[in-house]
Scaffold this motif. Sequence first.
Motif, short mmCIF file in Angstrom:
data_model
loop_
_atom_site.label_atom_id
_atom_site.label_comp_id
_atom_site.label_asym_id
_atom_site.label_seq_id
_atom_site.Cartn_x
_atom_site.Cartn_y
_atom_site.Cartn_z
N SER A 209 0.75 -1.07 0.13
CA SER A 209 -0.39 0.12 -0.12
C SER A 209 0.51 1.31 -0.02
CB SER A 209 -1.13 -0.25 1.32
OG SER A 209 -1.43 1.67 1.69
N THR A 210 0.34 2.25 -0.77
CA THR A 210 1.23 3.57 -1.09
C THR A 210 1.02 4.19 -0.08
OG1 THR A 210 -0.18 4.48 -2.40
CG2 THR A 210 1.43 3.34 -3.21
N THR A 211 0.04 4.44 0.73
CA THR A 211 0.05 5.32 2.15
C THR A 211 0.31 4.50 3.10
OG1 THR A 211 -1.94 4.13 2.17
CG2 THR A 211 -2.37 6.07 0.49
N PHE A 212 0.11 2.93 2.87
CA PHE A 212 0.86 2.75 4.57
C PHE A 212 2.34 2.70 4.05
CE2 PHE A 212 2.56 -0.65 6.79
CZ PHE A 212 2.43 -0.60 8.07
N ALA A 213 2.89 2.35 2.55
CA ALA A 213 4.57 2.65 2.54
C ALA A 213 5.31 3.97 3.18
CB ALA A 213 4.89 2.60 1.46
N GLU A 214 4.00 5.66 2.74
CA GLU A 214 4.56 6.18 2.91
C GLU A 214 5.04 6.96 4.76
OE1 GLU A 214 5.97 10.45 2.57
OE2 GLU A 214 6.02 8.63 1.48
N GLU A 215 3.71 7.02 5.21
CA GLU A 215 4.15 6.30 6.39
C GLU A 215 5.16 5.19 7.35
OE1 GLU A 215 0.45 5.64 9.23
OE2 GLU A 215 -0.72 5.15 7.12
N VAL A 216 5.53 4.50 6.39
CA VAL A 216 7.25 3.88 7.57
C VAL A 216 8.35 4.75 6.73
CG1 VAL A 216 8.07 1.64 7.00
CG2 VAL A 216 5.36 1.28 7.10
N HIS A 217 7.92 5.18 5.35
CA HIS A 217 8.88 6.00 5.35
C HIS A 217 8.93 7.25 6.27
CE1 HIS A 217 10.77 8.87 2.17
NE2 HIS A 217 11.63 8.91 2.86
N GLN A 218 8.39 8.21 6.04
CA GLN A 218 8.29 8.41 7.87
C GLN A 218 8.83 8.40 9.19
OE1 GLN A 218 8.63 12.06 6.59
NE2 GLN A 218 7.63 11.07 4.45
N MET A 219 8.44 7.96 9.36
CA MET A 219 8.84 6.88 10.09
C MET A 219 10.50 6.25 10.48
SD MET A 219 7.49 3.56 12.52
CE MET A 219 8.56 2.18 11.08
N LEU A 220 10.72 5.91 8.86
CA LEU A 220 12.31 5.72 9.39
C LEU A 220 12.50 6.60 9.00
CD1 LEU A 220 11.53 2.19 7.33
CD2 LEU A 220 11.95 2.19 9.55
N GLU A 221 12.77 7.95 8.46
CA GLU A 221 13.63 9.11 8.49
C GLU A 221 14.15 9.51 9.26
OE1 GLU A 221 14.86 10.59 5.88
OE2 GLU A 221 13.44 10.56 3.97
N ASN A 222 13.51 9.58 10.28
CA ASN A 222 12.88 9.95 12.11
C ASN A 222 14.62 9.37 12.68
OD1 ASN A 222 11.17 12.22 11.51
ND2 ASN A 222 9.59 10.70 12.45
N ASP A 223 13.47 7.85 12.22
CA ASP A 223 14.68 7.16 13.14
C ASP A 223 16.68 7.11 12.43
OD1 ASP A 223 12.69 5.58 14.91
OD2 ASP A 223 12.63 4.44 13.35
N PHE A 224 16.51 6.93 11.46
CA PHE A 224 17.71 7.47 10.60
C PHE A 224 18.20 8.32 11.08
CE2 PHE A 224 16.29 4.16 7.18
CZ PHE A 224 17.52 3.54 7.65
N ALA A 225 17.75 9.99 11.23
CA ALA A 225 18.06 11.49 11.41
C ALA A 225 19.09 10.84 12.78
CB ALA A 225 17.03 11.92 11.60
N GLN A 226 18.35 9.64 13.72
CA GLN A 226 19.10 9.48 14.95
C GLN A 226 20.42 7.97 15.47
OE1 GLN A 226 15.74 9.38 18.56
NE2 GLN A 226 14.83 9.20 17.05
N CYS A 227 20.45 7.91 13.95
CA CYS A 227 22.16 7.05 13.47
C CYS A 227 23.00 7.88 13.18
CB CYS A 227 21.16 6.24 12.06
SG CYS A 227 19.68 4.78 13.02
N ARG A 228 24.18 6.81 12.78
CA ARG A 228 25.86 7.14 12.72
C ARG A 228 25.37 6.31 11.44
NH1 ARG A 228 29.93 3.89 13.99
NH2 ARG A 228 29.85 2.41 15.63
N ARG A 229 26.50 6.63 10.67
CA ARG A 229 26.80 5.31 9.39
C ARG A 229 28.27 4.87 9.84
NH1 ARG A 229 26.21 7.28 2.42
NH2 ARG A 229 27.32 4.80 2.31
N VAL A 230 28.29 3.19 9.91
CA VAL A 230 29.02 2.86 9.50
C VAL A 230 30.24 2.63 8.80
CG1 VAL A 230 30.06 0.58 10.41
CG2 VAL A 230 27.79 1.20 11.35
N THR A 231 31.92 2.47 9.12
CA THR A 231 32.25 2.97 8.09
C THR A 231 33.28 1.83 7.44
OG1 THR A 231 34.11 4.04 9.08
CG2 THR A 231 32.38 5.92 7.80
N VAL A 232 33.58 1.57 7.01
CA VAL A 232 34.65 0.09 6.76
C VAL A 232 35.72 0.67 6.99
CG1 VAL A 232 36.15 -1.18 4.47
CG2 VAL A 232 33.76 0.08 3.86
#
Length: 472
Positions: free
Chosen positions: A425-448
Amino acid sequence: MASWLLGTSIMLIHVLGMVSAVMALMSSRTSQGAVAWIISLLTFPYIALPAYWFFGRPRFYGYVMARGARDNVLRRVLARYYESSLPFHVTPASSDIQAVEQLAMMPLTRGNNASLLIDGDATFASLFEGIDRAEHYLLLQFFIVRDDALGRRLQAHLLKAARRGVRVYFLYDEIGSRKLGEGYLKELIAEDIEVSPFRSSRGFKHRFQLNFRNHRKIAVIDGRQGWLGGFNVGIEYLGQSRKHGPWRDTHLMLEGPSVLGLQEAFWEDWHWATGEVASLNWQAERHADTDHHVVIVPSGPADRQDTASLLVQQLIHSATHRLWVTSPYFVPDQGVQDALRLAAMRGIDVRVMIPERPDHLLVFLSAFSFLPDMLKAGVKIYRYLPGFLHQKIMLIDNEAATVGTVNLDNRSFRLNFEITAFIPSTTFAEEVHQMLENDFAQCRRVTVDEIQRRPLWKKVVSRAAYLMSPIQ
């Protein structure tokens, strides 16, 4: 005489080790698992032999046979359920969705409402309100239930429901909830609540099946509302644990025909645990205002195929521009690793979110052995910083998402009973997208570089932990 007995015993152990190694070769569901068992059985049979017989079973054979017996007796009940849901079946819009439906062995249905529940307060408020609305029956199933403040709140709502005449079925995993005291359960039983542990080792014949777990979290009310997701019952899931700190998790509330898929999964587990057939409502009803399409995907060690692993691989292959994944335990099998790398090489935005803080040390260490290859292929790995990350989410493009109990590791893929909701569902996927955007903003990216700079002894330990991951 003593030396003869000792020599005979040693020889017998080594012979049994070799026989068991052949069995592992012929029955292990991954080459990595077969190699780990064979080396252990041939090199250290004194330790590996009892471990293999208790933890090395590739399939949950007792459940397979119980499923067959149940189907013979109850096929007409399921036929009525299938017929009642026929008006809500949807022809898959693509072969990708069709593949998920085939793996699930359940239909894609329309007329559902899927509501995201972010973190513990929202999840348990929704669940407790639902329990208080129940009129006929409640189905509750958790991997972990604790006798703490949250566990007592759940118990109070269940007792209240039972006292007003609602039938309550309470199922818990005997290993995950091993610390749950008899007093807690006796209080439920005293109010005529049906209580049962899920035992993988039920009966003498299946006494060696100790490595399987029922990791599902399911709640169903009157066949009309259902819940599934990452939450168990304990104060740590509300962020009240000193060890874990803030707890990041996601649950899902469903209404509509898809709830009967959750109900069927519980029904099978209850039948295995008790031998009883619960009398339930199998009349599908659509949600009045929302039309999410949903497939419920149960998976477990009684399946003919590795359903959970194949589901994850199919969703990875179906992505065209975005694939975001969250998993607290990230030790995927080779098939999933290859699929993630190939997706990144195709130019897909592949992101994997994992915890910064370890929960299970061996699983945490295992990831370091394969993360460099994934990073070099273009897979982006993020570590969640505020607390412990426990949600199990997949976002595929802006078209579909999953919420469930499956971690990306061998235990979820092959040893645990799990449950997932796939929602194209595109509407549900957009809700998940917004939720994960907020989560990724509180992450650090791992490097090799940060992984490769680790000292040699840590690299050796990580590799050893990875080689043992199929039997963890």
